[in-house]
Design a protein around this motif. Structure first.
Motif, PDB file in Angstrom:
ATOM      1  N   LEU A 154       0.851  -1.189   0.000  1.00 63.19           N
ATOM      2  CA  LEU A 154       0.000   0.000   0.000  1.00 63.19           C
ATOM      3  C   LEU A 154       0.886   1.238   0.000  1.00 63.19           C
ATOM      4  O   LEU A 154       1.470   1.601   1.022  1.00 63.19           O
ATOM      5  N   LEU A 155       0.993   1.872  -1.166  1.00 65.35           N
ATOM      6  CA  LEU A 155       1.815   3.077  -1.300  1.00 65.35           C
ATOM      7  C   LEU A 155       0.943   4.304  -1.089  1.00 65.35           C
ATOM      8  O   LEU A 155       0.755   5.144  -1.961  1.00 65.35           O
ATOM      9  N   THR A 156       0.385   4.376   0.112  1.00 67.15           N
ATOM     10  CA  THR A 156      -0.581   5.408   0.473  1.00 67.15           C
ATOM     11  C   THR A 156      -0.135   6.057   1.781  1.00 67.15           C
ATOM     12  O   THR A 156       0.775   5.569   2.444  1.00 67.15           O
ATOM     13  N   PRO A 157      -0.791   7.160   2.179  1.00 65.52           N
ATOM     14  CA  PRO A 157      -0.439   7.780   3.461  1.00 65.52           C
ATOM     15  C   PRO A 157      -1.152   7.121   4.641  1.00 65.52           C
ATOM     16  O   PRO A 157      -1.320   7.738   5.682  1.00 65.52           O
ATOM     17  N   GLY A 158      -1.602   5.909   4.505  1.00 71.91           N
ATOM     18  CA  GLY A 158      -2.275   5.166   5.558  1.00 71.91           C
ATOM     19  C   GLY A 158      -3.770   5.069   5.302  1.00 71.91           C
ATOM     20  O   GLY A 158      -4.368   6.061   4.920  1.00 71.91           O
TER      21      GLY A 158
END
Length: 397
Positions: A20-24
């Motif tokens: 998951l290349l997201t900010p959470g």
């Protein structure tokens, strides 16, 4: 052949799961997931001890050596905690200067409207941070302002805002600083000896690398005491939650027991990595490796290097006629990486997160996946539209 992440001590996600290349929410360690396999009684002494341990460990990350601060966990998402902070620490006759340069600052201003409390706004758009001199001028112009709200890392663009600079001005002007450090706390320094904030909020599923389910407020004890009676909400009353925990060791309402257990494991891993400095160094290396690789493919970042955070990076979408973001997204997902859509209003963009249980070796694979995805789409250059570059230059001037 062993996965490169495994070889470096970072196990890959479970079979079939993408990074998951997201900010959470973000990619978590196996041990964090495994901590949720046991049931806990919310009123039981063992769980009360877990809550107390968690609060102590979080306070240790602030540098508070005088015991002037306390930690209050709250059920819900990060936005719940931001609303709780604003509703609890800003008196009903107070006024907040909201510093915005993206979606989350604007959401805070919207929250103030829902609360029906006075506020004013400095909106810098998507490209630039609010600066100390601007804040000082606004405070001089409006003596009614009692509090300033700063976003530590604005993840809609990826800007790391200059909170130390802002804090210095707020202190000099005799006002109180509130910090939304949702996506930065635990990886970017926020030491109370350097930045004397009144209160700040963050979340379990960000840089500490836990799972979603609660956030937490870290505030001066004097501010917590003064917050009694301020809140607009029973559930979001930080003073009431704090008073109950101090008296009984319990959460007022049903706590996310499994999430707390997972977070404690994540906190232990955070400490083992070297705390804020160690976690921040890994994320910074993730960013540097990924950005360099993406630029080699022709992608351009929304921001200049000066303002790039180690949390998430925004890239312009390529101008090539065959580039379609939704197709690019699916191709990246097929290769094991979930990226994040853009959140800008002016230009088409997407974001790549640098946080979570991954290292620079994973980020090199991200760049290779992006290259392969472009090839499959028939996109031979990732260069952005000239209009996007011109817009950036104009707004950043």
């Amino acid at each position: 052949m062993a996965d490169t992440a495994t070889a470096q001590g970072f196990e890959p996600p479970a079979l079939g799961e993408p990074y998951l290349l997201t900010p959470g929410p973000l990619t978590t360690a196996y041990s964090v997931k495994q901590a949720m396999l046991k049931d806990w009684g919310s009123w039981d002494g063992d769980f009360r001890a877990m809550t107390a341990d968690m609060r102590r460990r979080l306070l240790a990350l602030t540098g508070d050596r005088k015991s002037e601060y306390d930690c209050v966990p709250l059920q819900g998402s990060g936005s719940y905690c931001v609303e709780a902070m604003l509703g609890s620490f800003v008196p009903k006759d107070g006024k907040v200067l909201v510093l915005a340069n993206g979606a989350y600052g604007l959401r805070a201003a919207q929250t103030m409207k829902y609360l029906g409390r006075a506020h004013t706004l400095i909106d810098k758009g998507d490209y630039l941070p609010p600066r100390g001199d601007e804040v000082g001028a606004a405070l001089d112009a409006d003596p009614a302002i009692t509090h300033v709200l700063a976003i530590h890392c604005e993840t809609s663009s990826g800007i790391l805002n200059p909170v130390p600079e802002i804090a210095e001005v707020v202190k000099a002007k005799g006002r109180k600083l509130l910090v939304d450090s949702m996506s930065a706390f635990g990886a970017v320094p926020l030491d109370v000896n350097d930045i004397g904030y009144e209160a700040m909020v963050s979340s379990a599923n960000k840089c500490i690398e836990g799972v979603p389910g609660f956030g937490f407020v870290i505030a001066k004890k004097s501010a917590l005491e003064a917050a009694k009676g301020n809140s607009h909400s029973l559930s979001l009353d930080v003073h009431a939650q704090w008073a109950a925990m101090e008296k009984t060791g319990q959460w007022r309402f049903t706590p996310p027991t499994h999430v707390v257990a997972a977070f404690l494991e994540a906190l232990k891993m955070h400490e083992a990595e070297g705390g804020v400095a160690g976690r921040g160094a890994r994320y910074t290396r993730n960013r540097d490796v990924m950005v360099a690789g993406m630029r080699e493919l022709g992608f351009e970042t929304l921001l200049s290097d000066r303002w790039l955070s180690p949390i998430i990076v925004t890239f312009f979408c390529p101008a090539h006629e065959k580039f379609v973001f939704n197709r690019f997204y699916e191709l990246m997902k097929d290769k094991g990486f979930i990226i994040y859509p853009g959140k800008l209003t002016v230009v088409d963009s997407f974001r790549v997160g640098c946080i979570g249980r991954m290292d620079e070796h994973v980020m090199r694979r991200v760049v290779e996946a992006a290259k392969q995805s472009l090839d499959e789409m028939g996109v031979d250059t990732a260069a952005p539209p000239a209009t996007a570059i011109a817009e950036r230059a104009k707004l950043a001037a």
